[in-house]
Design an enzyme around this catalytic site. Structure first.
Site, PDB file in Angstrom:
ATOM      1  N   ASP A  33       0.807  -0.826   0.310  1.00 27.54           N
ATOM      2  CA  ASP A  33       0.064   0.045   0.063  1.00 27.54           C
ATOM      3  C   ASP A  33       0.273   1.554  -0.126  1.00 27.54           C
ATOM      4  O   ASP A  33       2.050   1.645   0.205  1.00 27.54           O
ATOM      5  CB  ASP A  33      -0.936   0.357   1.544  1.00 27.54           C
ATOM      6  CG  ASP A  33      -1.900   0.996   1.596  1.00 27.54           C
ATOM      7  OD1 ASP A  33      -1.832   2.485   0.697  1.00 27.54           O
ATOM      8  OD2 ASP A  33      -3.081   0.839   1.561  1.00 27.54           O
ATOM      9  N   GLN A  96     -14.930   2.533   1.519  1.00 28.37           N
ATOM     10  CA  GLN A  96     -13.798   2.270   0.575  1.00 28.37           C
ATOM     11  C   GLN A  96     -13.176   3.850  -0.625  1.00 28.37           C
ATOM     12  O   GLN A  96     -14.512   4.447  -0.617  1.00 28.37           O
ATOM     13  CB  GLN A  96     -14.504   1.369   0.123  1.00 28.37           C
ATOM     14  CG  GLN A  96     -13.848   0.791  -1.512  1.00 28.37           C
ATOM     15  CD  GLN A  96     -14.792  -0.482  -2.202  1.00 28.37           C
ATOM     16  OE1 GLN A  96     -15.872  -0.664  -2.026  1.00 28.37           O
ATOM     17  NE2 GLN A  96     -14.497  -1.547  -3.747  1.00 28.37           N
ATOM     18  N   HIS A 102     -10.324  -5.304  -2.313  1.00 21.86           N
ATOM     19  CA  HIS A 102      -8.899  -5.667  -1.823  1.00 21.86           C
ATOM     20  C   HIS A 102      -9.242  -5.866  -0.179  1.00 21.86           C
ATOM     21  O   HIS A 102     -10.193  -5.327   0.774  1.00 21.86           O
ATOM     22  CB  HIS A 102      -7.860  -4.601  -2.452  1.00 21.86           C
ATOM     23  CG  HIS A 102      -8.844  -2.759  -1.607  1.00 21.86           C
ATOM     24  ND1 HIS A 102      -9.447  -2.206  -2.324  1.00 21.86           N
ATOM     25  CD2 HIS A 102      -8.806  -2.416  -0.634  1.00 21.86           C
ATOM     26  CE1 HIS A 102     -10.055  -1.133  -2.233  1.00 21.86           C
ATOM     27  NE2 HIS A 102      -9.304  -1.292  -1.146  1.00 21.86           N
ATOM     28  N   PHE A 103      -7.984  -6.555   0.438  1.00 19.02           N
ATOM     29  CA  PHE A 103      -8.565  -7.130   1.539  1.00 19.02           C
ATOM     30  C   PHE A 103      -7.185  -6.202   1.882  1.00 19.02           C
ATOM     31  O   PHE A 103      -5.866  -6.326   1.347  1.00 19.02           O
ATOM     32  CB  PHE A 103      -7.809  -8.372   1.645  1.00 19.02           C
ATOM     33  CG  PHE A 103      -9.197  -9.493   1.554  1.00 19.02           C
ATOM     34  CD1 PHE A 103      -9.454  -9.715   0.492  1.00 19.02           C
ATOM     35  CD2 PHE A 103      -9.971  -9.594   2.939  1.00 19.02           C
ATOM     36  CE1 PHE A 103     -11.061 -10.078  -0.050  1.00 19.02           C
ATOM     37  CE2 PHE A 103     -10.594 -10.366   2.683  1.00 19.02           C
ATOM     38  CZ  PHE A 103     -11.507 -10.088   1.966  1.00 19.02           C
ATOM     39  N   HIS A 104      -7.002  -5.198   3.154  1.00 16.19           N
ATOM     40  CA  HIS A 104      -5.696  -4.591   3.955  1.00 16.19           C
ATOM     41  C   HIS A 104      -4.883  -5.542   5.038  1.00 16.19           C
ATOM     42  O   HIS A 104      -5.705  -6.373   5.735  1.00 16.19           O
ATOM     43  CB  HIS A 104      -5.614  -2.988   4.564  1.00 16.19           C
ATOM     44  CG  HIS A 104      -6.774  -2.683   3.935  1.00 16.19           C
ATOM     45  ND1 HIS A 104      -5.975  -0.972   3.113  1.00 16.19           N
ATOM     46  CD2 HIS A 104      -8.005  -1.999   3.185  1.00 16.19           C
ATOM     47  CE1 HIS A 104      -6.863  -0.695   2.567  1.00 16.19           C
ATOM     48  NE2 HIS A 104      -8.074  -1.137   2.370  1.00 16.19           N
TER      49      HIS A 104
HETATM   50  P1  DGP Z   1      -9.859   1.940   0.177  1.00 17.16           P
HETATM   51  O1  DGP Z   1      -9.562   2.843   1.182  1.00 17.16           O
HETATM   52  O2  DGP Z   1     -10.262   0.199   1.565  1.00 17.16           O
HETATM   53  O3  DGP Z   1      -9.813   1.354  -0.662  1.00 17.16           O
HETATM   54  O4  DGP Z   1      -7.915   1.559   0.647  1.00 17.16           O
HETATM   55  C1  DGP Z   1      -7.267   1.924  -0.904  1.00 17.16           C
HETATM   56  C2  DGP Z   1      -5.831   2.052  -0.807  1.00 17.16           C
HETATM   57  O5  DGP Z   1      -5.126   1.807  -1.575  1.00 17.16           O
HETATM   58  C3  DGP Z   1      -5.663   2.836   0.416  1.00 17.16           C
HETATM   59  O6  DGP Z   1      -5.147   2.326   1.517  1.00 17.16           O
HETATM   60  C4  DGP Z   1      -4.991   3.493  -0.111  1.00 17.16           C
HETATM   61  C5  DGP Z   1      -3.464   2.692  -1.226  1.00 17.16           C
HETATM   62  N1  DGP Z   1      -3.298   3.026  -3.073  1.00 17.16           N
HETATM   63  C6  DGP Z   1      -4.328   3.925  -3.403  1.00 17.16           C
HETATM   64  N2  DGP Z   1      -3.751   4.460  -4.529  1.00 17.16           N
HETATM   65  C7  DGP Z   1      -2.721   3.315  -4.568  1.00 17.16           C
HETATM   66  C8  DGP Z   1      -1.797   3.337  -5.321  1.00 17.16           C
HETATM   67  O7  DGP Z   1      -2.213   4.225  -6.514  1.00 17.16           O
HETATM   68  N3  DGP Z   1      -1.099   2.443  -5.597  1.00 17.16           N
HETATM   69  C9  DGP Z   1      -0.258   1.801  -4.634  1.00 17.16           C
HETATM   70  N4  DGP Z   1      -0.066   1.006  -3.967  1.00 17.16           N
HETATM   71  N5  DGP Z   1      -2.108   1.551  -2.910  1.00 17.16           N
HETATM   72  C10 DGP Z   1      -2.573   2.665  -3.493  1.00 17.16           C
END
Ligand code: DGP
Length: 138
Positions: A33, A96, A102-104
C-alpha cells in the site's frame, strides 16, 4: 454501479502503473500500500474485476482469502508482528476509496499507533525494503 476499468487497481493489474509487488498467482496479486497505516501494509486483490466483496464470485473470494492468509503469515514472520489486522471495506459509506475489491493486511503492535487510512504516501524505494523481507518469508 458498473465496474470502472480505469480504477487505479485495474491499471496496476494491466501493468499501466507500477506497484511494489509481494506475490502474484493466476487469480490474485499482492502489493505494498502506498499509504501504509503501518510498516508492512499490504493490499491483496483478485484479478477478477469486481467493485466490492459483494460483487465477487465465490471462486474469486476463495482465491483472494487464500492469498490474504498467505500474505498475513508472511507479514507476521517478516516483521515479527505481534498482531495482524485484516481490513476490507465495501462502498463509500464504509470508507472504500478504490473500487476494485481488496483486503488490507496491516501488522499491529499496541505500542505503535495505527496511522490514518489514506494518509501520507511512502516512496517506492522505502516500500521495496519491506517488500523484500515479506517476499523472503513467503
Ligand atoms: P480503501 O480505502 O479500502 O479503498 O483502500 C485503498 C487503499 O489503496 C488505501 O490504503 C491507499 C491505497 N492506494 C491508493 N492508491 C494507490 C496506488 O496507486 N498504489 C498503491 N499501491 N496503493 C494505493
Amino acid at each position: 454501479m458498473a465496474y470502472d476499468q480505469n480504477n487505479i487497481f485495474a491499471k496496476i493489474l494491466r501493468g499501466e502503473i507500477p506497484c511494489v509487488k509481494v506475490f502474484e498467482d493466476d487469480n490474485t496479486l499482492a502489493f505494498m500500500d502506498v499509504m501504509p497505516q503501518a510498516q508492512g501494509h499490504v493490499l491483496i486483490i483478485p484479478k477478477e474485476p469486481a467493485e466490492s466483496l459483494l460483487d465477487l464470485s465465490a471462486e474469486g473470494a476463495a482465491a483472494v482469502i487464500a492469498t490474504t492468509q498467505r500474505v498475513a503469515r508472511a507479514v507476521k514472520k517478516a516483521l515479527d508482528a505481534p498482531g495482524i489486522y485484516v481490513m476490507q471495506l465495501n462502498g463509500t459509506p464504509a470508507g472504500q476509496t478504490v473500487f476494485h475489491v481488496h483486503f488490507h493486511v496491516i501488522p499491529r503492535d499496541v505500542s505503535v499507533p495505527l496511522k490514518p487510512h489514506g494518509g501520507g504516501v511512502v516512496d517506492a524505494k522505502v516500500l521495496e525494503t519491506v517488500a523484500v523481507r515479506i517476499r523472503g518469508s513467503m
